[in-house]
Scaffold this active site. Sequence first.
Site, PDB file in Angstrom:
ATOM      1  N   SER A  11       0.849  -1.198   0.000  1.00  0.00           N
ATOM      2  CA  SER A  11       0.000   0.000   0.000  1.00  0.00           C
ATOM      3  C   SER A  11       0.880   1.240   0.000  1.00  0.00           C
ATOM      4  CB  SER A  11      -0.942  -0.062   1.205  1.00  0.00           C
ATOM      5  OG  SER A  11      -1.823   1.005   1.200  1.00  0.00           O
ATOM      6  N   HIS A  38      -2.509  -0.761  -3.539  1.00  0.00           N
ATOM      7  CA  HIS A  38      -3.627   0.178  -3.384  1.00  0.00           C
ATOM      8  C   HIS A  38      -3.321   1.432  -4.186  1.00  0.00           C
ATOM      9  CE1 HIS A  38      -4.612  -1.777   0.739  1.00  0.00           C
ATOM     10  NE2 HIS A  38      -5.107  -2.465  -0.270  1.00  0.00           N
ATOM     11  N   ASP A 131      -5.389  -4.268   5.334  1.00  0.00           N
ATOM     12  CA  ASP A 131      -5.700  -5.170   4.231  1.00  0.00           C
ATOM     13  C   ASP A 131      -4.521  -6.144   4.071  1.00  0.00           C
ATOM     14  OD1 ASP A 131      -7.133  -6.212   2.096  1.00  0.00           O
ATOM     15  OD2 ASP A 131      -6.338  -4.775   0.648  1.00  0.00           O
TER      16      ASP A 131
END
Lengths: 189, 266
Positions: A11, A38, A131
């Site tokens: 991310s 992401h 996540d």
Amino acid sequence: MRFEAIVVGVSSGGMNAMKVMFSHLPKDFKTPVIVVQHIGAHTDGHWIRLLNDKSNLTVKEADEKERIESGKVYIAPANYHLLIEKDKTFSLTIGERVNYSRPSIDVLFESAAEAYSNKLIGIILTGSNHDGTKGVKRVKECGGLTIIQNPETAESAYMPKSAIAASKPDHVLSLEAIAELLIELDKQI
Amino acid sequence: MEITPLLEAFFQKYSYDFRHYSEAHIRRRIINRMNVSGLESIDQMQSRLLTDEVFASEFLQDLSITVTEMFRDPGFYRSFREKVIPILKTYPFLKIWHAGCATGEEAYSVAILLQEEGLYDRTTIYATDFNQHGLSQAEEGIFPSKMMKDYTANYQLSGGKESFSDYYTSNYDSVIMNKSLKRNIVWANHNLVTDSVFAEVHVIFCRNVLIYFDNILQNKVQRLFHDSLINGGILCLGSKEGIRFTELFDRYTELDKKQRIFKKRY
């Protein structure tokens, strides 16, 4: 090959982390690598081309129904979840966000664990969201190998920390050490 | 965990056929439903589906994706305006099929676009979906106010010519779309998997539906679309969907490769 695929979740801070990791992987690296980073919903593929230029391997966006081939790095397209089917092809979906994310690392990892079971390596790198925590746990449950970036070396420590807390990973390493380990594993028959 | 027997049983009992959907996607949905409902095995899930019709209808909602937006992918609508509208202006009347319309956001978007281009009076939009719940919502034309900021941005990026807020009336947390936009939309239940051709149309919109289907089903639905389009008709797919991997790839020309707009060959 002992391992048939590598899934990577990353991310915030991901662009630099991937540049470091992929520039270390040699041209003859065989195991396919599948990445969820992401990224904003309207981002075009420019950063993927950039990453391709920095890497010895072919880095491309994953297409729906595309067959996963060795020697390639696949990146999830913006605003779609990326899943792996049992016949080792990709599916894309636009279902609800998972962990506020689409693409979501958990979605990729859970489907990959189902498709590859113990022939899978799951890697969590820098990021500021949880996540991937459930996904990496699932990889481990299915007998796969799990590697987490050492939070002390990560631009953003939250995601690796969260993944480590939820499941006992096989390795906690710096980016360079992860690349070295992958190269070693890639050579095993 | 083997999900095929469950899908087979569901089809036999309820005639909804998910056997040729993306397995990874359906599996995820099944596991989610099992978790939410506290079911411990796929067998438990299956027997509950077959004995409890309310539960079965909830499951059907799970399998229907209703994530959508107005003017989703503005670049697509901009291209449609520039490249497709001039073609459509040559027809005395227009039939448009919006396949898999979910809650109707994109059907309203197309109605707005056609109205601005002076074509809406001679158009019929058939907006279809297998999800009756979604269709009813679509027909009401009521959407959350909080989405309007994003939709307005999409509309402007798509080349919209008016003020987007002229197309709806606000009422606290929701907005209702203008009645005039609905006047030429026919909302109908149609299942791409099991139903057949119902009209000959000039344009088909089917965006982000085919990604959920396996190769066999994609080919089947692509044949259905090909049979439904007039020669020279336009097929609009989602931004990651193509016909390259289907049997019909040579029956179309690419009007806009990036935006996935195809024209049926004569």
